[in-house]
Scaffold this motif. Structure first.
Motif, PDB file in Angstrom:
ATOM      1  N   SER A 164       0.834  -1.205   0.000  1.00 43.51           N
ATOM      2  CA  SER A 164       0.000   0.000   0.000  1.00 43.51           C
ATOM      3  C   SER A 164       0.871   1.259   0.000  1.00 43.51           C
ATOM      4  O   SER A 164       0.549   2.243  -0.661  1.00 43.51           O
ATOM      5  CB  SER A 164      -0.969   0.008   1.179  1.00 43.51           C
ATOM      6  OG  SER A 164      -0.285   0.198   2.394  1.00 43.51           O
ATOM      7  N   MET A 184       2.367   1.691  -3.532  1.00 43.28           N
ATOM      8  CA  MET A 184       1.361   2.234  -4.456  1.00 43.28           C
ATOM      9  C   MET A 184       1.124   3.720  -4.189  1.00 43.28           C
ATOM     10  O   MET A 184       0.979   4.504  -5.121  1.00 43.28           O
ATOM     11  CB  MET A 184       0.045   1.456  -4.347  1.00 43.28           C
ATOM     12  CG  MET A 184       0.094   0.080  -4.951  1.00 43.28           C
ATOM     13  SD  MET A 184       0.566   0.087  -6.701  1.00 43.28           S
ATOM     14  CE  MET A 184      -0.804   0.965  -7.408  1.00 43.28           C
ATOM     15  N   ARG A 211       4.069   5.610  -5.605  1.00 46.88           N
ATOM     16  CA  ARG A 211       4.030   5.534  -7.063  1.00 46.88           C
ATOM     17  C   ARG A 211       3.003   6.530  -7.604  1.00 46.88           C
ATOM     18  O   ARG A 211       3.271   7.278  -8.540  1.00 46.88           O
ATOM     19  CB  ARG A 211       3.675   4.119  -7.500  1.00 46.88           C
ATOM     20  CG  ARG A 211       3.646   3.920  -8.978  1.00 46.88           C
ATOM     21  CD  ARG A 211       3.256   2.464  -9.319  1.00 46.88           C
ATOM     22  NE  ARG A 211       3.062   2.290 -10.711  1.00 46.88           N
ATOM     23  CZ  ARG A 211       1.945   2.595 -11.369  1.00 46.88           C
ATOM     24  NH1 ARG A 211       0.934   3.092 -10.734  1.00 46.88           N
ATOM     25  NH2 ARG A 211       1.853   2.400 -12.666  1.00 46.88           N
ATOM     26  N   ASN A 212       1.809   6.555  -7.032  1.00 47.43           N
ATOM     27  CA  ASN A 212       0.764   7.485  -7.461  1.00 47.43           C
ATOM     28  C   ASN A 212       1.171   8.934  -7.195  1.00 47.43           C
ATOM     29  O   ASN A 212       0.903   9.824  -8.007  1.00 47.43           O
ATOM     30  CB  ASN A 212      -0.559   7.172  -6.765  1.00 47.43           C
ATOM     31  CG  ASN A 212      -1.145   5.862  -7.224  1.00 47.43           C
ATOM     32  OD1 ASN A 212      -0.814   5.360  -8.297  1.00 47.43           O
ATOM     33  ND2 ASN A 212      -2.011   5.290  -6.420  1.00 47.43           N
ATOM     34  N   GLY A 233      -4.166   3.933 -11.433  1.00 47.34           N
ATOM     35  CA  GLY A 233      -4.394   4.373 -10.061  1.00 47.34           C
ATOM     36  C   GLY A 233      -4.684   5.862 -10.048  1.00 47.34           C
ATOM     37  O   GLY A 233      -3.842   6.654  -9.654  1.00 47.34           O
TER      38      GLY A 233
END
Length: 173
Positions: A40, A43, A46-47, A133
C-alpha cells in the motif's frame, strides 16, 4: 538410557525442535500484514510520483506558453499571439517530457500507454492519459485535456495572461 533422557527433557518442557502449527500461523499472518502495508505504501508513493511529475510538466508548459506570448509582445509583434492558440506547447520546451508520446490525429487512447502525454492535432488539444491508479480526483475520465487559448486579458488589450494553457472539458472516452 537415551529414552530416559528424552523423557526427562519432555518432562522439563523441552521439545525436539521445530515450530508448532500455531507459531507458524502467527509468523505467516504477521508476514502477510507487513507485505500488505508495504504494498500500500509503494502504491501511494508511485501514485504521488505520477501526480508530481504531471504537475511539474503542466507548470513548465504553462510557463512556456506565457513566455511565448510575452516574447512576441516585447518584440513588438502582439498580432502573432493569436496565432499561437491551438498550437502544441510541448514544441516550445527545450526538451519534451520523457513521457511525451508525440503528435497524433485522433488517436485511439485505449491503444496508448497510460501515464503519458500526447498532442491531438485534429483538436489542437494536449492530453494526459491517467494511469490506472487515478489519484487526480477526476471522476469518470481517463484523460486530462488542455488547450492553448487566448484568455480574457487578450480581448481587453491587457498584456497579462494573453495566452494560457487551460483545461478542456473532460469527457469519458
Amino acid at each position: 538410557m537415551m529414552q530416559a533422557q528424552a523423557g526427562l527433557r519432555q518432562a522439563a518442557g523441552h521439545r525436539d525442535g521445530g515450530f508448532t502449527l500455531f507459531e507458524l500461523a502467527v509468523v505467516v499472518a504477521v508476514t502477510g500484514i507487513l507485505i500488505i502495508v508495504l504494498l500500500s505504501r509503494v502504491m501511494f508513493y508511485r501514485n504521488e510520483a505520477e501526480r508530481l511529475a504531471f504537475q511539474q510538466t503542466l507548470t513548465a508548459l504553462r510557463a512556456e506558453t506565457s513566455l511565448q506570448a510575452y516574447a512576441r509582445l516585447i518584440a513588438g509583434r502582439p498580432g502573432e499571439i493569436a496565432a499561437l492558440a491551438g498550437k502544441n506547447p510541448v514544441n516550445w520546451l527545450a526538451q519534451p517530457p520523457p513521457n511525451y508520446l508525440g503528435e497524433f490525429y485522433s488517436p485511439d487512447t485505449k491503444k496508448l500507454a497510460s501515464g503519458n502525454w500526447f498532442f491531438d492535432r485534429n483538436d489542437g488539444i494536449l492530453v494526459y492519459l491517467l494511469d490506472k491508479g487515478n489519484t487526480f480526483d477526476v471522476k469518470g475520465s481517463e484523460l486530462l485535456k488542455f488547450k492553448v487559448s487566448l484568455s480574457k486579458g487578450a480581448t481587453t488589450g491587457s498584456p497579462t495572461n494573453m495566452l494560457e494553457l487551460a483545461p478542456v472539458q473532460v469527457r469519458k472516452q
